[in-house]
Motif scaffolding. Sequence first.
Motif, PDB file in Angstrom:
ATOM      1  N   ARG A  23       0.833  -1.202   0.000  1.00  0.00           N
ATOM      2  CA  ARG A  23       0.000   0.000   0.000  1.00  0.00           C
ATOM      3  C   ARG A  23       0.865   1.248   0.000  1.00  0.00           C
ATOM      4  O   ARG A  23       1.847   1.329   0.730  1.00  0.00           O
ATOM      5  N   ASP A  26      -3.494   6.379   0.698  1.00  0.00           N
ATOM      6  CA  ASP A  26      -4.956   6.365   0.809  1.00  0.00           C
ATOM      7  C   ASP A  26      -5.476   7.694   0.288  1.00  0.00           C
ATOM      8  O   ASP A  26      -4.847   8.726   0.481  1.00  0.00           O
ATOM      9  N   TYR A  27      -6.612   7.669  -0.335  1.00  0.00           N
ATOM     10  CA  TYR A  27      -7.209   8.916  -0.809  1.00  0.00           C
ATOM     11  C   TYR A  27      -8.725   8.779  -0.757  1.00  0.00           C
ATOM     12  O   TYR A  27      -9.252   7.674  -0.621  1.00  0.00           O
ATOM     13  N   GLU A  28      -9.389   9.921  -0.839  1.00  0.00           N
ATOM     14  CA  GLU A  28     -10.851   9.913  -0.832  1.00  0.00           C
ATOM     15  C   GLU A  28     -11.365  10.174  -2.234  1.00  0.00           C
ATOM     16  O   GLU A  28     -10.955  11.127  -2.894  1.00  0.00           O
ATOM     17  N   ARG A  29     -12.237   9.307  -2.682  1.00  0.00           N
ATOM     18  CA  ARG A  29     -12.807   9.483  -4.022  1.00  0.00           C
ATOM     19  C   ARG A  29     -13.847  10.600  -4.010  1.00  0.00           C
ATOM     20  O   ARG A  29     -14.299  11.029  -2.948  1.00  0.00           O
ATOM     21  N   THR A  33     -16.012   7.685  -0.843  1.00  0.00           N
ATOM     22  CA  THR A  33     -15.468   6.405  -0.416  1.00  0.00           C
ATOM     23  C   THR A  33     -13.942   6.465  -0.417  1.00  0.00           C
ATOM     24  O   THR A  33     -13.344   7.334  -1.048  1.00  0.00           O
ATOM     25  N   GLU A  34     -13.337   5.533   0.295  1.00  0.00           N
ATOM     26  CA  GLU A  34     -11.895   5.542   0.424  1.00  0.00           C
ATOM     27  C   GLU A  34     -11.263   4.675  -0.659  1.00  0.00           C
ATOM     28  O   GLU A  34     -11.679   3.547  -0.886  1.00  0.00           O
ATOM     29  N   VAL A  36      -7.378   3.504  -2.538  1.00  0.00           N
ATOM     30  CA  VAL A  36      -5.981   3.278  -2.183  1.00  0.00           C
ATOM     31  C   VAL A  36      -5.153   3.049  -3.440  1.00  0.00           C
ATOM     32  O   VAL A  36      -5.601   2.441  -4.413  1.00  0.00           O
TER      33      VAL A  36
END
Length: 50
Positions: A23, A26-29, A33-34, A36
Amino acid sequence: MPDDTQILGRCPDCGERIPTAWRLIDYERDDGTEGVWAECPACEDVVAPE
Ligand SMILES: [Zn+2]
């Protein structure tokens, strides 16, 4: 040896299973929603695991 490695998902390009150790970010769409980004151990490319 037990193989209880957590899997993030599969590479959309080659189908390789990507462990959580790969990994990266992480990001937010846009829909909240989350998501990666991770590096595929097979492609050695950054992908969004499915
Ligand atoms: Zn791949």
